[in-house]
Design an enzyme around this catalytic site. Structure first.
Site, mmCIF file in Angstrom:
data_model
loop_
_atom_site.group_PDB
_atom_site.id
_atom_site.type_symbol
_atom_site.label_atom_id
_atom_site.label_comp_id
_atom_site.label_asym_id
_atom_site.label_seq_id
_atom_site.Cartn_x
_atom_site.Cartn_y
_atom_site.Cartn_z
ATOM 1 N N ASN A 6 -6.185 -5.901 42.287
ATOM 2 C CA ASN A 6 -5.715 -4.623 42.834
ATOM 3 C C ASN A 6 -5.909 -4.653 44.350
ATOM 4 O O ASN A 6 -7.034 -4.592 44.829
ATOM 5 C CB ASN A 6 -6.519 -3.479 42.204
ATOM 6 C CG ASN A 6 -6.167 -2.130 42.796
ATOM 7 O OD1 ASN A 6 -5.151 -1.983 43.485
ATOM 8 N ND2 ASN A 6 -6.998 -1.137 42.528
ATOM 9 N N PHE A 7 -4.805 -4.736 45.087
ATOM 10 C CA PHE A 7 -4.907 -4.830 46.554
ATOM 11 C C PHE A 7 -5.258 -3.491 47.205
ATOM 12 O O PHE A 7 -5.620 -3.457 48.360
ATOM 13 C CB PHE A 7 -3.572 -5.302 47.149
ATOM 14 C CG PHE A 7 -3.265 -6.767 46.975
ATOM 15 C CD1 PHE A 7 -3.991 -7.569 46.118
ATOM 16 C CD2 PHE A 7 -2.221 -7.349 47.696
ATOM 17 C CE1 PHE A 7 -3.686 -8.919 45.966
ATOM 18 C CE2 PHE A 7 -1.917 -8.702 47.566
ATOM 19 C CZ PHE A 7 -2.644 -9.487 46.699
ATOM 20 N N LYS A 8 -5.087 -2.390 46.460
ATOM 21 C CA LYS A 8 -5.275 -1.042 47.033
ATOM 22 C C LYS A 8 -4.434 -0.929 48.309
ATOM 23 O O LYS A 8 -3.278 -1.326 48.309
ATOM 24 C CB LYS A 8 -6.757 -0.757 47.290
ATOM 25 C CG LYS A 8 -7.640 -1.105 46.092
ATOM 26 C CD LYS A 8 -9.035 -0.603 46.249
ATOM 27 C CE LYS A 8 -9.917 -1.180 45.166
ATOM 28 N NZ LYS A 8 -11.176 -0.491 45.004
ATOM 29 N N HIS A 90 -6.246 4.995 37.979
ATOM 30 C CA HIS A 90 -7.335 4.357 38.732
ATOM 31 C C HIS A 90 -8.273 5.433 39.280
ATOM 32 O O HIS A 90 -7.839 6.516 39.662
ATOM 33 C CB HIS A 90 -6.758 3.515 39.883
ATOM 34 C CG HIS A 90 -7.800 2.661 40.535
ATOM 35 N ND1 HIS A 90 -8.636 3.142 41.507
ATOM 36 C CD2 HIS A 90 -8.156 1.366 40.325
ATOM 37 C CE1 HIS A 90 -9.463 2.177 41.874
ATOM 38 N NE2 HIS A 90 -9.196 1.085 41.172
ATOM 39 N N GLU A 92 -9.727 5.841 42.032
ATOM 40 C CA GLU A 92 -9.448 6.363 43.383
ATOM 41 C C GLU A 92 -8.342 7.413 43.331
ATOM 42 O O GLU A 92 -8.353 8.373 44.100
ATOM 43 C CB GLU A 92 -9.108 5.208 44.334
ATOM 44 C CG GLU A 92 -10.383 4.468 44.731
ATOM 45 C CD GLU A 92 -10.207 3.003 45.045
ATOM 46 O OE1 GLU A 92 -9.062 2.551 45.230
ATOM 47 O OE2 GLU A 92 -11.234 2.300 45.097
ATOM 48 N N GLU A 159 -13.808 0.877 34.198
ATOM 49 C CA GLU A 159 -14.299 0.684 35.561
ATOM 50 C C GLU A 159 -15.227 1.837 35.934
ATOM 51 O O GLU A 159 -14.753 2.905 36.350
ATOM 52 C CB GLU A 159 -13.132 0.691 36.545
ATOM 53 C CG GLU A 159 -12.073 -0.348 36.270
ATOM 54 C CD GLU A 159 -11.278 -0.660 37.521
ATOM 55 O OE1 GLU A 159 -11.386 -1.786 37.996
ATOM 56 O OE2 GLU A 159 -10.591 0.223 38.041
ATOM 57 N N GLY A 165 -16.013 -0.872 44.394
ATOM 58 C CA GLY A 165 -16.055 -1.018 45.849
ATOM 59 C C GLY A 165 -17.433 -0.788 46.447
ATOM 60 O O GLY A 165 -17.576 -0.613 47.652
ATOM 61 N N SER A 195 -16.781 -4.213 41.250
ATOM 62 C CA SER A 195 -17.492 -5.208 42.061
ATOM 63 C C SER A 195 -17.603 -6.583 41.386
ATOM 64 O O SER A 195 -18.629 -7.263 41.531
ATOM 65 C CB SER A 195 -18.867 -4.686 42.474
ATOM 66 O OG SER A 195 -18.705 -3.522 43.269
HETATM 67 C C1 PEP Z 1 -10.739 -1.690 41.513
HETATM 68 O O1 PEP Z 1 -10.210 -1.234 42.521
HETATM 69 O O2 PEP Z 1 -10.162 -1.570 40.415
HETATM 70 C C2 PEP Z 1 -12.029 -2.356 41.631
HETATM 71 C C3 PEP Z 1 -12.636 -2.733 40.547
HETATM 72 O O3 PEP Z 1 -12.508 -2.524 42.896
HETATM 73 P P1 PEP Z 1 -13.765 -3.450 43.322
HETATM 74 O O4 PEP Z 1 -13.584 -4.790 42.667
HETATM 75 O O5 PEP Z 1 -13.686 -3.525 44.810
HETATM 76 O O6 PEP Z 1 -14.997 -2.772 42.840
#
Ligand code: PEP
Length: 239
Positions: A6-8, A90, A92, A159, A165, A195
């Site tokens: 996931n590039f966000k 997601h 976010e 998640e 993050g 993470s």
């Molecule tokens: C994500 O954005 O789905 C995610 C798991 O981010 P990160 O790996 O940075 O925790």
């Protein structure tokens, strides 16, 4: 296994192109049967010529073919690139951008009706985790309300919000316990996200009921993401 990036809000059109070309070479040479999903920003979408193990998806889209929804993209813009994969719910989008469960359900139903592969995210915030496992499971199940969990193109990503993050990964015991309880209800493949990095990929993929990973920060570096795909290949557990 399913290994997803996931590039966000990271990478440009140019750097995405370089990334995808390198990833494509790596996956083709590896000759693995794992599924690789990449979610670039919508400005970097293109019709990439890819190994059939790799799919490009969108991080978000509005539940519409087209219309007057300023700042959003819909089916018509996505299909132009032959894309049939979408990330929905997601954390976010839910917690930073205020997307409600009703909005999430509308997106889910719409893209399900179009036959999309849906990576559907769930996960509890820190205060819920601190209340204990019963609260964690109730919270995650509430995020499945209104969702057809028997949809054949569904992939669930567990998640925990407090692990996204933050550099804080859930412990292997927490992941195993949570996935085990989620699996009693969800037959679809379940990924872990939060993470994940090269150093912990193998131990996370080795956890019972973990059928892949959704990676944010660590996936932005193509070499690191390729290493994670290499770790999955060593395990050799295909879906
Ligand atoms: C994500 O954005 O789905 C995610 C798991 O981010 P990160 O790996 O940075 O925790």
């Amino acid at each position: 296994m399913i290994i997803a990036a996931n590039f966000k809000t990271n990478h440009t059109r140019e750097s995405t192109k370089e990334y995808i070309e390198k990833l494509n070479r790596y996956v083709s040479d590896l000759n693995s049967d794992d599924t690789v999903l990449v979610f670039p920003p919508s400005t970097a979408l293109e019709t990439f010529d890819l190994n059939d193990k790799i799919s490009i998806g969108v991080q978000n889209a509005y539940a519409t073919e087209k219309g007057s929804f300023t700042g959003e993209i819909g089916l018509e813009q996505i299909e132009e690139f032959g894309i049939k994969t979408i990330l929905i719910g997601h954390s976010e989008r839910r917690h930073v951008l205020g997307e409600s469960q009703d909005e999430v359900v509308k997106k889910y139903d719409f893209y399900k009706s179009k036959g999309f592969k849906i990576v559907y995210c769930i996960g509890e915030p820190k205060e819920v985790r601190e209340e204990g496992i019963e609260s964690v499971i109730a919270y995650n199940f509430a995020q499945l309300e209104g969702i057809d969990i028997s949809y054949e193109n569904l992939i669930v990503a567990y998640e925990p919000v407090w692990a996204i993050g933050t550099g804080l990964t859930a412990s292997n015991e927490q992941i195993e316990e949570t996935l085990g309880l989620l699996k009693q209800k969800i037959k679809a493949p379940i990924l872990y996200g939060g993470s994940v990095k090269v150093a912990n990929t193998k131990e996370i993929l080795d956890i019972k009921n973990c059928e892949g990973i959704l990676v944010g920060t660590a996936s932005w570096d193509v070499d690191a993401f390729c290493e994670m795909i290499g770790e999955a290949r060593k395990i050799g557990r295909y879906l």
